[in-house]
Every structure is written in structure tokens, then in C-alpha cells.
Design a protein around this motif. Structure first.
Motif, PDB file in Angstrom:
ATOM      1  N   ILE A   1     -42.154  20.556  30.620  1.00  3.85           N
ATOM      2  CA  ILE A   1     -40.814  20.038  30.918  1.00  3.85           C
ATOM      3  C   ILE A   1     -39.896  21.233  31.101  1.00  3.85           C
ATOM      4  O   ILE A   1     -39.714  22.030  30.179  1.00  3.85           O
ATOM      5  CB  ILE A   1     -40.320  19.126  29.780  1.00  3.85           C
ATOM      6  CG1 ILE A   1     -41.251  17.913  29.646  1.00  3.85           C
ATOM      7  CG2 ILE A   1     -38.877  18.684  30.026  1.00  3.85           C
ATOM      8  CD1 ILE A   1     -40.969  17.057  28.445  1.00  3.85           C
ATOM      9  N   ASP A   2     -39.335  21.368  32.327  1.00  2.87           N
ATOM     10  CA  ASP A   2     -38.534  22.557  32.625  1.00  2.87           C
ATOM     11  C   ASP A   2     -37.057  22.247  32.770  1.00  2.87           C
ATOM     12  O   ASP A   2     -36.299  23.062  33.288  1.00  2.87           O
ATOM     13  CB  ASP A   2     -39.057  23.263  33.873  1.00  2.87           C
ATOM     14  CG  ASP A   2     -38.965  22.402  35.133  1.00  2.87           C
ATOM     15  OD1 ASP A   2     -38.504  21.244  35.033  1.00  2.87           O
ATOM     16  OD2 ASP A   2     -39.344  22.895  36.212  1.00  2.87           O
ATOM     17  N   GLN A   3     -36.631  21.080  32.316  1.00  2.00           N
ATOM     18  CA  GLN A   3     -35.220  20.741  32.262  1.00  2.00           C
ATOM     19  C   GLN A   3     -34.830  20.550  30.794  1.00  2.00           C
ATOM     20  O   GLN A   3     -35.544  19.878  30.036  1.00  2.00           O
ATOM     21  CB  GLN A   3     -34.925  19.472  33.064  1.00  2.00           C
ATOM     22  CG  GLN A   3     -35.202  19.614  34.561  1.00  2.00           C
ATOM     23  CD  GLN A   3     -34.235  20.586  35.240  1.00  2.00           C
ATOM     24  OE1 GLN A   3     -33.082  20.713  34.837  1.00  2.00           O
ATOM     25  NE2 GLN A   3     -34.734  21.289  36.250  1.00  2.00           N
ATOM     26  N   TYR A   4     -33.705  21.123  30.445  1.00  4.10           N
ATOM     27  CA  TYR A   4     -33.275  21.180  29.047  1.00  4.10           C
ATOM     28  C   TYR A   4     -33.442  19.845  28.320  1.00  4.10           C
ATOM     29  O   TYR A   4     -32.988  18.807  28.775  1.00  4.10           O
ATOM     30  CB  TYR A   4     -31.813  21.631  28.994  1.00  4.10           C
ATOM     31  CG  TYR A   4     -31.177  21.422  27.637  1.00  4.10           C
ATOM     32  CD1 TYR A   4     -31.519  22.249  26.571  1.00  4.10           C
ATOM     33  CD2 TYR A   4     -30.269  20.389  27.432  1.00  4.10           C
ATOM     34  CE1 TYR A   4     -30.957  22.050  25.320  1.00  4.10           C
ATOM     35  CE2 TYR A   4     -29.697  20.197  26.185  1.00  4.10           C
ATOM     36  CZ  TYR A   4     -30.049  21.025  25.137  1.00  4.10           C
ATOM     37  OH  TYR A   4     -29.507  20.822  23.898  1.00  4.10           O
ATOM     38  N   ASP A   5     -34.111  19.911  27.153  1.00 10.82           N
ATOM     39  CA  ASP A   5     -34.371  18.704  26.376  1.00 10.82           C
ATOM     40  C   ASP A   5     -34.500  19.077  24.897  1.00 10.82           C
ATOM     41  O   ASP A   5     -35.547  19.535  24.446  1.00 10.82           O
ATOM     42  CB  ASP A   5     -35.646  18.022  26.863  1.00 10.82           C
ATOM     43  CG  ASP A   5     -35.910  16.688  26.166  1.00 10.82           C
ATOM     44  OD1 ASP A   5     -35.143  16.318  25.255  1.00 10.82           O
ATOM     45  OD2 ASP A   5     -36.894  16.029  26.542  1.00 10.82           O
ATOM     46  N   ALA A   6     -33.422  18.864  24.144  1.00  8.32           N
ATOM     47  CA  ALA A   6     -33.417  19.217  22.722  1.00  8.32           C
ATOM     48  C   ALA A   6     -34.334  18.314  21.910  1.00  8.32           C
ATOM     49  O   ALA A   6     -34.751  18.686  20.805  1.00  8.32           O
ATOM     50  CB  ALA A   6     -31.994  19.145  22.178  1.00  8.32           C
ATOM     51  N   SER A   7     -34.672  17.137  22.428  1.00  4.37           N
ATOM     52  CA  SER A   7     -35.517  16.211  21.678  1.00  4.37           C
ATOM     53  C   SER A   7     -36.949  16.720  21.528  1.00  4.37           C
ATOM     54  O   SER A   7     -37.726  16.160  20.756  1.00  4.37           O
ATOM     55  CB  SER A   7     -35.530  14.835  22.356  1.00  4.37           C
ATOM     56  OG  SER A   7     -36.267  14.869  23.567  1.00  4.37           O
ATOM     57  N   LEU A   8     -37.302  17.787  22.252  1.00  5.93           N
ATOM     58  CA  LEU A   8     -38.642  18.354  22.123  1.00  5.93           C
ATOM     59  C   LEU A   8     -38.859  19.034  20.774  1.00  5.93           C
ATOM     60  O   LEU A   8     -40.000  19.201  20.334  1.00  5.93           O
ATOM     61  CB  LEU A   8     -38.895  19.357  23.247  1.00  5.93           C
ATOM     62  CG  LEU A   8     -38.987  18.760  24.660  1.00  5.93           C
ATOM     63  CD1 LEU A   8     -38.935  19.873  25.700  1.00  5.93           C
ATOM     64  CD2 LEU A   8     -40.263  17.947  24.814  1.00  5.93           C
ATOM     65  N   LEU A   9     -37.797  19.449  20.100  1.00  8.80           N
ATOM     66  CA  LEU A   9     -37.925  20.089  18.796  1.00  8.80           C
ATOM     67  C   LEU A   9     -38.477  19.096  17.774  1.00  8.80           C
ATOM     68  O   LEU A   9     -38.008  17.954  17.691  1.00  8.80           O
ATOM     69  CB  LEU A   9     -36.568  20.620  18.327  1.00  8.80           C
ATOM     70  CG  LEU A   9     -35.992  21.792  19.125  1.00  8.80           C
ATOM     71  CD1 LEU A   9     -34.548  22.045  18.728  1.00  8.80           C
ATOM     72  CD2 LEU A   9     -36.842  23.052  18.928  1.00  8.80           C
ATOM     73  N   PHE A  10     -39.477  19.540  16.999  1.00  8.14           N
ATOM     74  CA  PHE A  10     -40.146  18.659  16.042  1.00  8.14           C
ATOM     75  C   PHE A  10     -39.989  19.237  14.641  1.00  8.14           C
ATOM     76  O   PHE A  10     -40.733  20.138  14.243  1.00  8.14           O
ATOM     77  CB  PHE A  10     -41.628  18.523  16.409  1.00  8.14           C
ATOM     78  CG  PHE A  10     -42.351  17.425  15.669  1.00  8.14           C
ATOM     79  CD1 PHE A  10     -42.315  16.124  16.128  1.00  8.14           C
ATOM     80  CD2 PHE A  10     -43.076  17.707  14.514  1.00  8.14           C
ATOM     81  CE1 PHE A  10     -42.991  15.111  15.458  1.00  8.14           C
ATOM     82  CE2 PHE A  10     -43.745  16.710  13.833  1.00  8.14           C
ATOM     83  CZ  PHE A  10     -43.705  15.406  14.304  1.00  8.14           C
ATOM     84  N   PRO A  11     -39.009  18.736  13.868  1.00 11.53           N
ATOM     85  CA  PRO A  11     -38.810  19.265  12.514  1.00 11.53           C
ATOM     86  C   PRO A  11     -39.860  18.718  11.545  1.00 11.53           C
ATOM     87  O   PRO A  11     -40.300  17.573  11.648  1.00 11.53           O
ATOM     88  CB  PRO A  11     -37.409  18.734  12.137  1.00 11.53           C
ATOM     89  CG  PRO A  11     -36.822  18.165  13.396  1.00 11.53           C
ATOM     90  CD  PRO A  11     -37.974  17.762  14.251  1.00 11.53           C
TER      91      PRO A  11
ATOM     92  N   SER B   1     -37.994  24.234  28.318  1.00 13.74           N
ATOM     93  CA  SER B   1     -37.086  23.287  28.988  1.00 13.74           C
ATOM     94  C   SER B   1     -35.821  23.964  29.505  1.00 13.74           C
ATOM     95  O   SER B   1     -35.059  23.359  30.266  1.00 13.74           O
ATOM     96  CB  SER B   1     -36.732  22.130  28.046  1.00 13.74           C
ATOM     97  OG  SER B   1     -35.758  22.483  27.091  1.00 13.74           O
ATOM     98  N   PHE B   2     -35.605  25.224  29.124  1.00 15.93           N
ATOM     99  CA  PHE B   2     -34.467  25.983  29.659  1.00 15.93           C
ATOM    100  C   PHE B   2     -34.789  26.589  31.034  1.00 15.93           C
ATOM    101  O   PHE B   2     -33.885  27.012  31.746  1.00 15.93           O
ATOM    102  CB  PHE B   2     -34.099  27.122  28.702  1.00 15.93           C
ATOM    103  CG  PHE B   2     -33.339  26.692  27.482  1.00 15.93           C
ATOM    104  CD1 PHE B   2     -32.009  27.058  27.294  1.00 15.93           C
ATOM    105  CD2 PHE B   2     -33.938  25.923  26.498  1.00 15.93           C
ATOM    106  CE1 PHE B   2     -31.299  26.668  26.168  1.00 15.93           C
ATOM    107  CE2 PHE B   2     -33.247  25.528  25.360  1.00 15.93           C
ATOM    108  CZ  PHE B   2     -31.923  25.899  25.198  1.00 15.93           C
ATOM    109  N   ASN B   3     -36.074  26.617  31.398  1.00 15.11           N
ATOM    110  CA  ASN B   3     -36.497  27.442  32.529  1.00 15.11           C
ATOM    111  C   ASN B   3     -35.812  27.103  33.845  1.00 15.11           C
ATOM    112  O   ASN B   3     -35.510  27.995  34.646  1.00 15.11           O
ATOM    113  CB  ASN B   3     -38.016  27.359  32.711  1.00 15.11           C
ATOM    114  CG  ASN B   3     -38.774  28.067  31.596  1.00 15.11           C
ATOM    115  OD1 ASN B   3     -38.177  28.766  30.776  1.00 15.11           O
ATOM    116  ND2 ASN B   3     -40.077  27.877  31.548  1.00 15.11           N
TER     117      ASN B   3
END
Length: 281
Positions: A16-26, A92-94
């Protein structure tokens, strides 16, 4: 509650190369801390020092930008971020556009701070430092300072954490010394893939038996646990078995997926060690 088995570790993952903060898994720290007898107030201070070597985004004209990131996660946070999810998040920032490096830094700080407290109040933000290409030449390579215990010719038979190997001269005069080993190896908690590291132990108090300490460090060789959890286990075992007046444990693990994680735990207030990579990193 998130568990390691529910993360993306060991699974095929879409890019996923579009910004997505939901990818972070705490992941909660509490579960593993209870295993080593930590309840309530923490018996140490410290932080997890991350380095991200693969960070890129687009400026407002669509031109790629690159940077290194030093990330500081306070050990008081309720959660860690699973490292593969962190890599997917950075990817996702790319192809996402940001007005400036400061905008990227602020976004990283906001997202990571929310993740490490996972829905609770953010009591201490993640620290973010971006190094732009013109600063790359200042990045030093430096080995951990201290007396190497790897010089000792010891017999090693145990490859799961064996705190009974630790001992100290409890009835002799106290000492202060810094000991280093490059023989730390553990495995990923989920995938079982090897994690390689070096560890620095600084203490004052009864002199720790160096041969036993080296055998103890080697005993992590087949142990499955995340970096942060291994360092906290080492800290607690040394504190319990050797009873130092002061203790600091600092490990630098080799990078995986463009990330390295370097946990540091200490019994007393002090500045964190500089986030300088070693030759193996």
C-alpha cells in the motif's frame, strides 16, 4: 486485544503506497511483562530506539524525497508497534504528497504516539528526528563501549533463557563496570526467524561473574521473543540474581525490513544512549 498472531507477521501483505495510519499494529506490553514479574509501576526507565532506513514521500510537485528517521518510543507506553506493520505503514508514504519534511515528521509523531498508547491518553509522545540527505554524512558507525566478555572460553549447553547461570560476588566489595557481548541472538516471537544483536550491560554493585553472564546471554539463542521483551527479561534477571545497585541494559539489533530496534532499560535517570549504529547494522 491485539495479539502477535493477528499481526501481518509471516503473512503475505499487499503493498500500500498511499498514506494509511491504520496499518500500524500495536501490541500490549503488559502480557510479556507479567511473565517476568512486572506489575504496576515499572522497575526501570528507558526507551526503544528505532532507526528507519527506508523512508520516502513525494513533495507537492510529485518529486520523491528521502530521509532517515530516528524514533524514540518511551518504555512507559502501554504498547509497542509490531515491526512489520511499521514497515507497511512507512511504505504507505511512498506515493503520498506532503508539503515538507516537517509535515512528515509531525504525521509520524502523531500516528506513532497514538499507536503506542492505543486509544488511551498520550502521556509521552514518540520522539521523531528526520535526517535529510545532506545530513547522511554525519551518521557515524560506532561499536558499544565496554569490556568484551566474548573473549571468555566457556562451554555453552543451554539455549533457552537460563537465569540460574547468573551470579555475583554478593559479599565482596562492589564494582562498577561495563560489559559487552556480540553473541546475543533470539528469534521472532511469531515467525521464528533469527534476530541478531549486541548487548551492553553497565552496572555498579556486586561483581557479576562474567562467564556465567556470557552463558546466560547465549542461552537466548533459541528463544522466541520480541527485542523489547528480551531486553526487559535480561534486565529483570540480572537485577533479581545479581542485585546491582544500578543497572543499564542496552541492546542493538541488526536491521530487518529497513528497521532496527534498540531497547534500553535503566534503573536510574540518565540521558538515553546516542542512536548510533554498529558495524553489523
Amino acid at each position: 486485544m491485539n495479539t502477535p498472531e493477528h499481526s501481518q507477521l509471516g503473512k503475505a501483505s499487499a503493498y500500500i503506497d498511499q498514506y494509511d495510519a491504520s496499518l500500524l499494529f500495536p501490541l500490549p506490553r503488559e502480557t510479556k511483562r507479567l511473565e517476568i514479574g512486572i506489575q504496576g509501576r515499572l522497575p526501570f526507565l528507558g526507551a526503544d530506539l528505532w532507526t528507519a532506513f527506508e523512508l520516502s514521500w513525494l513533495n507537492l510537485r510529485g518529486k520523491p524525497q528521502v530521509a532517515l528517521a530516528h524514533i524514540t518510543v518511551p518504555c512507559e507506553s502501554t504498547h509497542i508497534v509490531e515491526s512489520k506493520s511499521f514497515k507497511l505503514y512507512l511504505n504507505s508514504f511512498n506515493n503520498s504528497r506532503f508539503a515538507s519534511a516537517d509535515a512528515v515528521r509531525n504525521r509520524l509523531r502523531e500516528d506513532l504516539s497514538a499507536a503506542i498508547w492505543h486509544g488511551g491518553s498520550v502521556l509521552a509522545s514518540a520522539g521523531i528526528q528526520l535526517l535529510l540527505p545532506e545530513q547522511f554524512g554525519r551518521e557515524a558507525v560506532r561499536e558499544l563501549e565496554g569490556l568484551s566478555i566474548d573473549r571468555l572460553d566457556v562451554e555453552c549447553e543451554l539455549y533457552q533463557p537460563a537465569p540460574q547461570l547468573l551470579s555475583a560476588a554478593l559479599h565482596e566489595q562492589p564494582v562498577e563496570e561495563t560489559l559487552v557481548s556480540h553473541l546475543l541472538k533470539s528469534n521472532c516471537l511469531v515467525t521464528g526467524q533469527p534476530d541478531w544483536g549486541s548487548v551492553q550491560i553497565h552496572y555498579s554493585g556486586p561483581q557479576i561473574d562474567q562467564a556465567g553472564l556470557l552463558q546466560y546471554i547465549v542461552s537466548f539463542r533459541n528463544h522466541n521473543e520480541f527485542h523489547e521483551q528480551c531486553v526487559e527479561r535480561i534486565y529483570m534477571d540480572i537485577m533479581t540474581r545479581c542485585k546491582p545497585a544500578k543497572l543499564s541494559v542496552y541492546a542493538r539489533y541488526t536491521r530487518r525490513g529497513g528497521l532496527d530496534i534498540n531497547p534500553w532499560r535503566t534503573s536510574h535517570p540518565q540521558l538515553p544512549p546516542p542512536n548510533l549504529r554498529t558495524a553489523r547494522q
